[in-house]
Design an enzyme around this catalytic site. Structure first.
Site: not given
Length: 284
Positions: A44, A110
């Protein structure tokens, strides 16, 4: 490694390696090397982490050395808040270029607000919509196998689910015993959205809590393993971060033990809505 099936049929490993604040090619190379050796297959990152290019280069070198190909790993990146809206497609393609990949397995928005705007700015919902349309386009083109969001509240998620053509497959949020967002978890389960936790160790502070250490002593495990297993047993994915090989291994060895209902209850008593990271609840 155990995996979950996302709402588009894609398999995502339940445990991944987080790379926030892992900077410098040599550090990234040694960290990914240790993780691949342990069995990690999910990684990630995000545009704002500033390490996409180094991760891409390291994986190009490391995968063949471990007898692996690009198809053997699950790679996630995220849209920077500064690129919300009209710049979303360009930013996603830039991440693909930086990581030197033809596709990403998962790409997330995000943050629900645009950088530089106030949290209550009424333009944020439209900005989110524009970003999602761009992600849908790249998903349909095959550049982004799966798309999702990070730091969305239940309200943000409802807004998205009510207007999307491609449903989000993953919601990544802060989640640990001191911030057990059970209402959000239940909503995600009903909506078919996989919850993935970050900051599972409370920025390293939860491992020193006496309640966590007591459960770890009963299990004969490390406090970090207990905290990560607590999430896994709720069906939540985890992406712990470390650059130390022994801790990378510890954080991966989570599938050969279970917490008892009593031990889970002991950890649940820590819930106090404490955040170690940012709070998205005020974003319009």
């Amino acid at each position: 490694m155990q995996s979950v099936t996302l709402n588009n049929g894609v398999q995502m490993p339940q445990v991944g390696l987080g790379t926030f604040r892992i900077i410098g090619y040599n550090t990234i190379y040694s960290t990914l090397d240790a993780a691949l050796r342990c069995g990690y297959r999910s990684f990630d990152t995000a545009a704002v982490y500033g390490n996409e290019a180094d991760i891409g280069q390291a994986l190009k070198e490391l995968l063949p050395r471990h007898g692996l190909t690009r198809q053997d790993i699950f790679l996630t990146s995220k849209l920077a808040p500064r690129d919300h809206g009209e710049d979303a497609e360009r930013a996603a393609l830039h991440s693909l270029h930086a990581l030197d990949c033809d596709y990403l397995d998962l790409y997330l928005i995000h943050w629900p607000g645009k950088q530089g705007w106030k949290s209550d700015d009424p333009r944020n919902p439209e900005c989110r919509r524009q970003s999602w349309v761009a992600l849908e386009k790249l998903n349909k083109a095959g550049s982004l196998r799966t798309i999702g969001v990070s730091n969305y509240t239940e309200g943000h998620l409802k807004e998205l689910l009510g207007n999307c053509q491609v449903r989000p497959a993953v919601l990544q949020v802060e989640y640990h015993p001191e911030l057990a967002q059970r209402d959000l978890l239940r909503f995600c389960q009903m909506a078919g959205v996989q919850l993935q936790a970050y900051t599972s160790l409370g920025s390293g502070q939860l491992v020193d809590r006496k309640e966590v250490r007591a459960v770890a002593a009963k299990c004969g495990r490390q406090p970090s393993q207990v905290l990560l297993r607590w999430a896994l047993q709720q069906g939540i994915g985890v992406i712990p971060k470390s650059t130390h090989p022994e801790r990378i291994m510890e954080n991966f060895c989570l599938f050969d033990f279970e917490l008892s209902p009593q031990e889970i209850e002991e950890l649940d008593t820590l819930n106090c809505d404490k955040r170690y990271c940012w709070d998205p609840s005020g974003v319009a």
